[in-house]
Design an enzyme around this catalytic site. Structure first.
Site, mmCIF file in Angstrom:
data_model
loop_
_atom_site.group_PDB
_atom_site.id
_atom_site.type_symbol
_atom_site.label_atom_id
_atom_site.label_comp_id
_atom_site.label_asym_id
_atom_site.label_seq_id
_atom_site.Cartn_x
_atom_site.Cartn_y
_atom_site.Cartn_z
ATOM 1 N N ARG A 13 0.761 -1.117 -0.144
ATOM 2 C CA ARG A 13 -0.098 -0.052 -0.022
ATOM 3 C C ARG A 13 0.810 1.364 -0.089
ATOM 4 O O ARG A 13 1.858 1.234 0.299
ATOM 5 C CB ARG A 13 -1.016 0.113 1.110
ATOM 6 C CG ARG A 13 -0.264 0.416 2.571
ATOM 7 C CD ARG A 13 -0.408 1.687 3.171
ATOM 8 N NE ARG A 13 0.283 1.888 4.294
ATOM 9 C CZ ARG A 13 1.677 2.278 4.039
ATOM 10 N NH1 ARG A 13 2.313 2.416 3.257
ATOM 11 N NH2 ARG A 13 2.397 2.303 5.387
ATOM 12 N N HIS A 20 0.545 8.704 10.750
ATOM 13 C CA HIS A 20 0.638 8.534 12.173
ATOM 14 C C HIS A 20 -0.707 9.320 12.871
ATOM 15 O O HIS A 20 -0.861 9.898 13.852
ATOM 16 C CB HIS A 20 1.849 9.520 12.631
ATOM 17 C CG HIS A 20 3.143 8.697 12.467
ATOM 18 N ND1 HIS A 20 3.616 7.661 13.352
ATOM 19 C CD2 HIS A 20 3.965 8.698 11.344
ATOM 20 C CE1 HIS A 20 4.684 7.166 12.645
ATOM 21 N NE2 HIS A 20 4.853 7.778 11.448
ATOM 22 N N GLY A 104 11.309 -2.656 3.705
ATOM 23 C CA GLY A 104 11.921 -1.474 4.549
ATOM 24 C C GLY A 104 11.550 -0.254 3.664
ATOM 25 O O GLY A 104 12.375 0.692 3.655
ATOM 26 N N SER A 108 4.287 -1.192 3.267
ATOM 27 C CA SER A 108 3.537 -2.334 3.816
ATOM 28 C C SER A 108 4.076 -3.913 3.164
ATOM 29 O O SER A 108 3.020 -4.713 3.308
ATOM 30 C CB SER A 108 2.153 -2.337 3.851
ATOM 31 O OG SER A 108 1.800 -1.011 4.384
ATOM 32 N N SER A 109 5.087 -4.294 3.235
ATOM 33 C CA SER A 109 5.503 -5.390 2.924
ATOM 34 C C SER A 109 5.333 -6.179 4.124
ATOM 35 O O SER A 109 4.857 -7.373 3.830
ATOM 36 C CB SER A 109 6.935 -5.551 2.475
ATOM 37 O OG SER A 109 7.890 -5.165 3.584
ATOM 38 N N ASP A 150 -2.365 -0.223 7.362
ATOM 39 C CA ASP A 150 -1.558 -1.174 6.484
ATOM 40 C C ASP A 150 -2.304 -2.304 6.388
ATOM 41 O O ASP A 150 -2.838 -2.531 5.121
ATOM 42 C CB ASP A 150 -0.361 -1.352 6.787
ATOM 43 C CG ASP A 150 0.741 -0.198 7.168
ATOM 44 O OD1 ASP A 150 -0.026 0.814 6.985
ATOM 45 O OD2 ASP A 150 1.668 -0.482 7.870
HETATM 46 C C1 GLA Z 1 3.338 2.360 9.783
HETATM 47 C C2 GLA Z 1 2.293 1.613 10.611
HETATM 48 C C3 GLA Z 1 0.883 2.116 10.429
HETATM 49 C C4 GLA Z 1 0.813 3.580 10.379
HETATM 50 C C5 GLA Z 1 1.859 4.351 9.497
HETATM 51 C C6 GLA Z 1 2.041 5.757 9.786
HETATM 52 O O1 GLA Z 1 3.087 2.047 8.299
HETATM 53 O O2 GLA Z 1 2.230 0.030 10.397
HETATM 54 O O3 GLA Z 1 -0.105 1.512 11.268
HETATM 55 O O4 GLA Z 1 0.796 4.308 11.674
HETATM 56 O O5 GLA Z 1 3.028 3.512 10.059
HETATM 57 O O6 GLA Z 1 0.971 6.220 9.192
#
Ligand code: GLA
Length: 334
Positions: A13, A20, A104, A108-109, A150
């Site tokens: 994603r 945050h 990294g 969202s891997s 995510d």
């Molecule tokens: C990471 C976390 C999410 C979110 C983002 C910041 O991806 O896994 O839950 O808090 O940071 O938006």
């Protein structure tokens, strides 16, 4: 156990705006993207064995798994976290994992791996329940106190749409992306949420909430009662970011992409100054991106401390990086 070869794929994603804000029940506007983690293999009884294409040693453990946080190689902790959360609903699986999501990179891997694992181990719950299960799995397996954004994006993605998610109600409103714009991602530098200030930011938001109540309901005028300057700035980011997400979604609806782009830049500046999750490199990348013809806006995306920037641009704009498309949720593919 059936002997059929099964495949499950799970998108990454990118978050267009609203970072945050999820772990205080705020608003986010991400989309699932056309980069995938794929698990292929066969169900088996009481054991999980997954071979990654990029590592020599497989992840291997028996069910039920007792200490997911101790599994090696360490990427297996996400897998074992999911198995542990599924409890007796998980069946075993023997297969291989491949991934086209950069690791990294803030794309969202981890969530993609968790959700693909849940599907492979036989999870049949709803997208929201699956996302919650995978979020708990991440906390349990690797100790990151992440929000739900995510996992929920990965379980709920809709082709050609971003998702306006209310992380308190867990409701999703699809927002169609205009056809004459593109979303481009530039990878800046690898980061690890486990070693970043992520948990510290979560704690600072909690501290703010103890003083002024839920940040998702707060307004900027209430922040003056927070005496700690750092905590006050963190809260200011969250409160202003929630409003930017609302406004951004409304602007996409009315086709005011120029103003939406400006909000992305404001969001970046807030993440940089108030939330301090950007880096010098990410700031320069955003600066150069917004100086390019045809660019409406750019910002760091995801957890920060490295990772990627996301750019919203005219479909004809010439930019470094790679264009991503909004795709459907994780699913079984055959
Ligand atoms: C990471 C976390 C999410 C979110 C983002 C910041 O991806 O896994 O839950 O808090 O940071 O938006």
């Amino acid at each position: 156990m059936s002997d059929a070869l099964l495949s499950f794929h799970s998108p990454g994603r990118v978050n267009l705006i609203g970072d945050h804000t999820d772990y205080t029940g705020g608003l986010v506007l991400p989309m699932a993207i056309d980069r995938y983690t794929t698990i292929r293999g066969r169900p088996m009884a009481n054991k999980v064995r997954l071979q990654s294409q990029s590592e020599p040693k497989p992840v291997e453990f028996d069910l039920p798994v007792i200490s997911p946080e101790k599994i090696n190689p360490s990427w297996g902790r996400y897998v074992a976290g999911v198995a542990a959360e599924m409890q007796s609903h998980a069946h075993g699986f023997d297969g291989e994992v491949s991934c086209t999501i950069p690791i990294g990179a803030g794309l969202s891997s981890s969530a993609a791996l968790e959700v693909a694992t849940a599907l492979a181990l036989g999870d049949t719950s709803t997208p929201v329940e699956r996302a919650k299960l995978c979020q708990r799995a991440e906390v349990r397996g690797v100790g990151v106190p992440c929000g739900i954004m995510d996992q929920l994006t990965v379980t709920s993605g809709i082709r050609d749409h971003a998702l306006l998610i209310d992380c308190h109600e867990l409701t999703i409103s699809p927002v169609q992306l205009p056809t004459d714009v593109k979303v481009v991602v530039q990878f800046i530098a690898e980061r690890k949420l486990t070693s970043s200030g992520y948990a510290e930011r979560v704690a600072q938001c909690k501290a703010a909430e103890q003083i002024i109540g839920p940040l998702r309901l707060a307004d900027l005028s209430s922040l003056s009662s927070i005496s700690d300057q750092t905590v006050r700035r963190r809260a200011r980011h969250v409160v202003s970011e929630n409003q930017r997400v609302r406004d951004f979604a409304a602007m996409l609806h009315t086709g005011d992409i120029k103003s939406a782009g400006k909000l992305m830049i404001e969001s970046h500046n807030s993440l940089d100054h108030d939330f301090e999750t950007s880096t010098t490199q990410m700031n320069s990348a955003v600066e150069s991106a917004i100086a390019q013809p045809g660019v409406f806006g750019a910002r760091m995306t995801g957890g920060g401390f490295g990772g990627c920037i996301v750019i919203l641009a005219d479909a004809e704009a010439r930019l470094d990086g790679w264009q991503v498309r909004a795709v459907n949720a994780a699913s079984q593919i055959d």
